[in-house]
Motif scaffolding. Structure first.
Motif, PDB file in Angstrom:
ATOM      1  N   HIS A 139       2.842   2.021  -3.187  1.00 16.38           N
ATOM      2  CA  HIS A 139       2.031   2.695  -4.207  1.00 16.38           C
ATOM      3  C   HIS A 139       1.831   4.170  -3.858  1.00 16.38           C
ATOM      4  CE1 HIS A 139       1.578  -1.202  -5.796  1.00 16.38           C
ATOM      5  NE2 HIS A 139       0.433  -1.026  -6.426  1.00 16.38           N
ATOM      6  N   VAL A 140       1.651   4.479  -2.593  1.00 16.85           N
ATOM      7  CA  VAL A 140       1.446   5.876  -2.174  1.00 16.85           C
ATOM      8  C   VAL A 140       2.628   6.739  -2.582  1.00 16.85           C
ATOM      9  CG1 VAL A 140       1.297   7.423  -0.171  1.00 16.85           C
ATOM     10  CG2 VAL A 140      -0.143   5.383  -0.279  1.00 16.85           C
ATOM     11  N   PRO A 189       1.774  15.825  -1.634  1.00 16.73           N
ATOM     12  CA  PRO A 189       1.938  16.807  -2.717  1.00 16.73           C
ATOM     13  C   PRO A 189       1.981  18.272  -2.257  1.00 16.73           C
ATOM     14  CG  PRO A 189       0.454  15.102  -3.431  1.00 16.73           C
ATOM     15  CD  PRO A 189       0.729  14.856  -1.967  1.00 16.73           C
ATOM     16  N   HIS A 215       0.829  -1.212   0.000  1.00 15.50           N
ATOM     17  CA  HIS A 215       0.000   0.000   0.000  1.00 15.50           C
ATOM     18  C   HIS A 215       0.866   1.266   0.000  1.00 15.50           C
ATOM     19  CE1 HIS A 215      -3.146   2.857   0.914  1.00 15.50           C
ATOM     20  NE2 HIS A 215      -2.427   3.275   1.946  1.00 15.50           N
ATOM     21  N   HIS A 216       1.819   1.347   0.911  1.00  7.65           N
ATOM     22  CA  HIS A 216       2.631   2.567   1.012  1.00  7.65           C
ATOM     23  C   HIS A 216       3.627   2.693  -0.139  1.00  7.65           C
ATOM     24  CE1 HIS A 216       1.190   2.578   5.313  1.00  7.65           C
ATOM     25  NE2 HIS A 216       0.724   3.682   4.744  1.00  7.65           N
ATOM     26  N   HIS A 256       4.695   6.441  -4.850  1.00  6.14           N
ATOM     27  CA  HIS A 256       4.869   6.555  -6.299  1.00  6.14           C
ATOM     28  C   HIS A 256       3.782   7.401  -6.957  1.00  6.14           C
ATOM     29  CE1 HIS A 256       8.386   4.168  -7.251  1.00  6.14           C
ATOM     30  NE2 HIS A 256       8.009   3.295  -6.331  1.00  6.14           N
ATOM     31  N   GLN A 257       2.864   7.941  -6.173  1.00  3.93           N
ATOM     32  CA  GLN A 257       1.837   8.820  -6.731  1.00  3.93           C
ATOM     33  C   GLN A 257       2.474  10.156  -7.137  1.00  3.93           C
ATOM     34  OE1 GLN A 257      -1.432   7.986  -7.344  1.00  3.93           O
ATOM     35  NE2 GLN A 257      -0.589   5.983  -6.826  1.00  3.93           N
ATOM     36  N   PRO A 258       1.883  10.819  -8.132  1.00  2.00           N
ATOM     37  CA  PRO A 258       2.438  12.105  -8.585  1.00  2.00           C
ATOM     38  C   PRO A 258       2.595  13.104  -7.434  1.00  2.00           C
ATOM     39  CG  PRO A 258       0.724  11.364 -10.087  1.00  2.00           C
ATOM     40  CD  PRO A 258       0.701  10.432  -8.899  1.00  2.00           C
ATOM     41  N   ASP A 259       3.736  13.755  -7.428  1.00  2.00           N
ATOM     42  CA  ASP A 259       4.069  14.842  -6.499  1.00  2.00           C
ATOM     43  C   ASP A 259       4.320  14.399  -5.059  1.00  2.00           C
ATOM     44  OD1 ASP A 259       3.941  16.755  -8.577  1.00  2.00           O
ATOM     45  OD2 ASP A 259       1.759  16.803  -8.378  1.00  2.00           O
ATOM     46  N   TRP A 260       4.279  13.105  -4.753  1.00  2.00           N
ATOM     47  CA  TRP A 260       4.697  12.621  -3.435  1.00  2.00           C
ATOM     48  C   TRP A 260       6.210  12.474  -3.477  1.00  2.00           C
ATOM     49  CZ3 TRP A 260       1.889  10.966   0.976  1.00  2.00           C
ATOM     50  CH2 TRP A 260       0.508  11.159   0.879  1.00  2.00           C
TER      51      TRP A 260
END
Length: 85
Positions: free
Chosen positions: A58-59, A79, A55-56, A61-65
């Motif tokens: 994937h978090v 972000p 889960h984390h 790798h989200q845009p702007d993280w």
């Protein structure tokens, strides 16, 4: 987990589970994450790898993280620039 077996063992021993702030998933449920992505020249070594649960992983790798790894501590920023604690 990428890299040679010694790197994998070292990562499990050092992190002992997901390093995302507040997460307690055990190392057996985690994958290695390159803090500086290997496509951008990040090495596959203990200084640039951390364990993250699915889960984390994937978090972050989200845009702007963003995430940094300093003094064996993972710092994660949303972000808006807010640090996750």
């Amino acid at each position: 987990i990428p890299g040679p077996p010694a790197t994998r063992r070292g990562l499990r021993v050092r992190d002992d589970g997901c390093l995302y702030p507040g997460c307690r998933q055990p190392s057996g449920w985690c994958d290695a994450h390159h803090v500086i992505h290997w496509q951008h020249g990040g090495p596959t070594d203990l200084d640039n790898l951390v364990l993250l649960c699915d889960h984390h992983h994937h978090v972050v790798h989200q845009p702007d993280w963003t995430a940094t790894f300093e003094s064996n501590r993972l710092r994660v920023f949303a972000p808006a620039g807010t640090e996750i604690h």
